[in-house]
Write a protein that holds these residues in place. Structure first.
Motif, PDB file in Angstrom:
ATOM      1  N   MET A  72     -46.127 -42.991  72.710  1.00 25.03           N
ATOM      2  CA  MET A  72     -44.983 -43.752  73.281  1.00 25.03           C
ATOM      3  C   MET A  72     -45.417 -45.015  74.012  1.00 25.03           C
ATOM      4  O   MET A  72     -46.475 -44.911  74.431  1.00 25.03           O
ATOM      5  CB  MET A  72     -43.991 -42.841  74.241  1.00 25.03           C
ATOM      6  CG  MET A  72     -43.573 -41.611  73.375  1.00 25.03           C
ATOM      7  SD  MET A  72     -42.865 -40.464  74.614  1.00 25.03           S
ATOM      8  CE  MET A  72     -42.010 -39.391  73.658  1.00 25.03           C
ATOM      9  N   THR A  73     -44.650 -45.753  74.459  1.00 25.38           N
ATOM     10  CA  THR A  73     -44.929 -46.934  75.085  1.00 25.38           C
ATOM     11  C   THR A  73     -43.603 -47.168  76.246  1.00 25.38           C
ATOM     12  O   THR A  73     -42.395 -47.097  76.104  1.00 25.38           O
ATOM     13  CB  THR A  73     -45.007 -48.122  74.473  1.00 25.38           C
ATOM     14  OG1 THR A  73     -45.188 -49.307  75.091  1.00 25.38           O
ATOM     15  CG2 THR A  73     -43.664 -48.578  73.588  1.00 25.38           C
ATOM     16  N   VAL A  74     -44.218 -47.749  77.492  1.00 23.50           N
ATOM     17  CA  VAL A  74     -43.232 -47.620  78.611  1.00 23.50           C
ATOM     18  C   VAL A  74     -42.612 -48.948  78.522  1.00 23.50           C
ATOM     19  O   VAL A  74     -43.301 -49.976  78.562  1.00 23.50           O
ATOM     20  CB  VAL A  74     -44.031 -47.621  79.871  1.00 23.50           C
ATOM     21  CG1 VAL A  74     -42.773 -47.987  81.138  1.00 23.50           C
ATOM     22  CG2 VAL A  74     -44.620 -46.192  80.149  1.00 23.50           C
ATOM     23  N   ALA A  75     -41.235 -49.174  78.250  1.00 24.03           N
ATOM     24  CA  ALA A  75     -40.372 -50.277  78.252  1.00 24.03           C
ATOM     25  C   ALA A  75     -39.838 -50.752  79.504  1.00 24.03           C
ATOM     26  O   ALA A  75     -39.712 -51.753  79.885  1.00 24.03           O
ATOM     27  CB  ALA A  75     -38.996 -50.110  76.991  1.00 24.03           C
ATOM     28  N   LYS A  76     -39.476 -49.585  80.158  1.00 22.77           N
ATOM     29  CA  LYS A  76     -38.961 -49.934  81.701  1.00 22.77           C
ATOM     30  C   LYS A  76     -39.215 -48.809  82.373  1.00 22.77           C
ATOM     31  O   LYS A  76     -39.578 -47.712  82.038  1.00 22.77           O
ATOM     32  CB  LYS A  76     -37.208 -50.276  81.441  1.00 22.77           C
ATOM     33  CG  LYS A  76     -36.862 -51.609  80.957  1.00 22.77           C
ATOM     34  CD  LYS A  76     -37.107 -52.608  81.822  1.00 22.77           C
ATOM     35  CE  LYS A  76     -36.630 -53.972  81.423  1.00 22.77           C
ATOM     36  NZ  LYS A  76     -36.832 -54.996  82.462  1.00 22.77           N
ATOM     37  N   ARG A  77     -39.277 -49.253  83.726  1.00 22.47           N
ATOM     38  CA  ARG A  77     -39.495 -47.994  84.828  1.00 22.47           C
ATOM     39  C   ARG A  77     -38.366 -48.137  85.870  1.00 22.47           C
ATOM     40  O   ARG A  77     -38.043 -49.246  86.385  1.00 22.47           O
ATOM     41  CB  ARG A  77     -40.852 -48.043  85.356  1.00 22.47           C
ATOM     42  CG  ARG A  77     -40.889 -47.279  86.766  1.00 22.47           C
ATOM     43  CD  ARG A  77     -42.216 -47.417  87.320  1.00 22.47           C
ATOM     44  NE  ARG A  77     -42.183 -46.829  88.664  1.00 22.47           N
ATOM     45  CZ  ARG A  77     -43.398 -46.874  89.403  1.00 22.47           C
ATOM     46  NH1 ARG A  77     -44.741 -47.369  88.987  1.00 22.47           N
ATOM     47  NH2 ARG A  77     -43.206 -46.492  90.724  1.00 22.47           N
ATOM     48  N   LEU A  78     -37.709 -46.995  85.918  1.00 19.91           N
ATOM     49  CA  LEU A  78     -36.637 -46.870  87.292  1.00 19.91           C
ATOM     50  C   LEU A  78     -37.120 -45.921  88.336  1.00 19.91           C
ATOM     51  O   LEU A  78     -37.456 -44.638  87.943  1.00 19.91           O
ATOM     52  CB  LEU A  78     -35.371 -46.412  86.707  1.00 19.91           C
ATOM     53  CG  LEU A  78     -34.593 -47.762  85.840  1.00 19.91           C
ATOM     54  CD1 LEU A  78     -33.030 -47.077  85.416  1.00 19.91           C
ATOM     55  CD2 LEU A  78     -34.354 -48.997  86.717  1.00 19.91           C
ATOM     56  N   ASP A  79     -36.832 -46.152  89.542  1.00 16.05           N
ATOM     57  CA  ASP A  79     -37.037 -45.322  90.755  1.00 16.05           C
ATOM     58  C   ASP A  79     -35.889 -45.421  91.477  1.00 16.05           C
ATOM     59  O   ASP A  79     -35.129 -46.207  91.734  1.00 16.05           O
ATOM     60  CB  ASP A  79     -38.362 -45.730  91.415  1.00 16.05           C
ATOM     61  CG  ASP A  79     -39.496 -46.021  90.514  1.00 16.05           C
ATOM     62  OD1 ASP A  79     -40.437 -45.518  90.504  1.00 16.05           O
ATOM     63  OD2 ASP A  79     -39.705 -47.155  89.966  1.00 16.05           O
ATOM     64  N   GLN A  80     -35.849 -44.374  92.223  1.00 14.14           N
ATOM     65  CA  GLN A  80     -34.707 -44.072  93.504  1.00 14.14           C
ATOM     66  C   GLN A  80     -35.457 -43.013  94.437  1.00 14.14           C
ATOM     67  O   GLN A  80     -36.231 -42.344  94.229  1.00 14.14           O
ATOM     68  CB  GLN A  80     -33.520 -43.485  92.843  1.00 14.14           C
ATOM     69  CG  GLN A  80     -32.317 -43.400  93.793  1.00 14.14           C
ATOM     70  CD  GLN A  80     -31.176 -42.800  93.169  1.00 14.14           C
ATOM     71  OE1 GLN A  80     -31.057 -41.854  92.384  1.00 14.14           O
ATOM     72  NE2 GLN A  80     -30.191 -43.071  93.797  1.00 14.14           N
TER      73      GLN A  80
END
Length: 425
Positions: free
Chosen positions: A40-48
């Motif tokens: 897989m490849t990371v398209a976006k990263r979201l953190d909270q």
């Protein structure tokens, strides 16, 4: 350039919840590496940042909306979470974002499933997979049944409950059957270990983080000190390249021998189901006389990796074992190598001959520290004793005197006690 043979990389969004943990950033970087290890490849990263996960959706409602919008805008259908999610969190997050949600546990199990080669490893992974699926059946089955039937009402609900119960029984039986099969394999391995124990040959086990270089070190040692150079173990620059334990014999000068095992690598938040399933494989570690922890010294998070290894060893009940720390990949750093820090810390590069020589001498020093130096006078009519000692001890000198053969030698303490009658002051 023709990329037709390259597997297509699936784009994913990785998400993480920072609840104030010290190693959060490190665990997210590791999640990205796990994603890449699974094609897989990371398209976006979201953190909270939250005090605790939302019990229904993991993220808070506003962040869930943002995730849905980002997934739609980037045309990404898969989301990978940095923690193990509950069945309801998985279901709610998937339905509210219109994506497939995979948690960290499922991702690691999937990687293990793709890497498993031997029958034992495949069974271990399958058990972990079924144990992970068992509490998550209800949510998945209700969705499938709703999609399959055009009707509604109680008839559908009853059929769903019946199917759920049936699926649970089937999976429970599968797990029992696989555990029985795994126990049979484990018995065979236990018999092999008992046979090795009878020889009195000391054992060392390579442990540590995945991709730290354990298998490369194993191959270098086998190549220079092993009985058969062709008995190399699989190596590749990827996470979890080794799932099966390999055992090889190494020969030291002076008739000293040891057995060295290469084991599955660790990773932070290694799923409990996998640790439990791989306990039989990790039995080589539990029975070793010396643990050799291989550490990727070039990784800025190597200290966190060491903590993970320590926690995982404790999780499988391994404590108070003699431990040798090997800081590998020093060729990718500014540190000098090979160097020795105290009695139990080495800085090396597995591709450097002098590093391998220092490692071998240090392993020898630890494994054979209980060897006894003695002088023995063996009568001529006890020639079989001399033959045994020539084969199993380190003979420093041999002298023929009127009463027999005088030997100055180093030998295991148990052999020293066994032939105590021949010891001379």
């Amino acid at each position: 350039m023709d990329n037709s043979e390259q597997p297509q990389q699936i784009p994913v969004i990785i998400i993480g919840l920072n609840t104030g943990q010290e190693n959060y950033e490190y665990s997210m970087r590791e999640l990205a590496e796990l994603v890449e290890a699974n094609n897989m490849t990371v398209a976006k990263r979201l953190d909270q940042s939250l005090d605790r996960p939302n019990s229904a959706t993991y993220f808070g409602s506003g962040k869930v909306d943002e995730l849905r919008q980002v997934a739609a805008a980037e045309d990404v259908q898969v989301v990978v979470a940095n923690d193990e999610l509950s069945p309801s969190q998985l279901s709610n997050l998937a339905s509210q974002t219109n994506t497939r949600v995979i948690d960290r546990t499922a991702l690691i199990i999937e990687i293990f499933a793709n890497r498993a080669q031997s029958r034992e490893a495949k069974i271990q992974v399958q058990i972990a997979k079924l144990q992970y699926q068992l509490p998550r059946l209800q949510t998945a089955d209700n969705v499938v049944l709703d999609q399959q039937s055009g009707g509604g009402g109680l008839a559908n609900r009853g059929a769903g409950e019946t199917k759920l119960e049936m699926d649970r029984r089937v999976i429970t039986k599968q797990i029992a059957h696989l555990r029985h099969e795994l126990n049979e394999i484990a018995k065979g391995e236990q018999t092999k270990r008992k046979q090795r124990d009878k020889t009195g040959i000391p054992t060392a086990a390579l442990v540590g983080y995945t991709n730290a270089g354990k298998s490369t070190i194993m191959n270098r040692l086998v190549s220079q000190y092993g009985l058969a150079e062709h008995k190399q173990v699989f190596t590749k620059n990827m996470l979890f390249a080794t799932l099966d334990t390999s055992v090889r014999q190494l020969n030291f000068p002076g008739n000293k021998r040891c057995l060295l095992s290469d084991t599955v690598g660790f990773v932070s938040k290694l799923p409990t189901h996998l640790v439990e399933a791989f306990k039989s494989t990790l039995a080589e570690v539990a029975n070793a006389d010396l643990l050799v922890e291989v550490i990727d010294y070039s990784d800025p998070h190597y200290q966190e990796m060491m903590k993970t290894t320590e926690r995982t060893l404790a999780q499988i009940g391994i404590k108070d074992k003699p431990l040798l720390y090997v800081f590998n990949k020093a060729d990718k750093t500014d540190f000098d190598y090979p160097t020795m820090e105290g009695d139990d810390r080495l800085v090396i590069s597995s591709f450097d001959d002098s590093s391998i020589e220092l490692l071998m001498k240090t392993i020898e020093k630890h494994l054979f520290k209980d060897y006894v130096t003695a002088t023995m006078l063996v009568p001529f009519n006890a020639g079989q004793v001399v033959s045994y000692l020539n084969e199993h001890a380190n003979i420093l000198s041999t002298k023929y005197v009127s009463d027999g053969t005088e030997l100055q030698l180093e030998l295991p303490r148990e052999d020293f006690q066994r032939y105590q009658q021949y010891v001379v002051d």
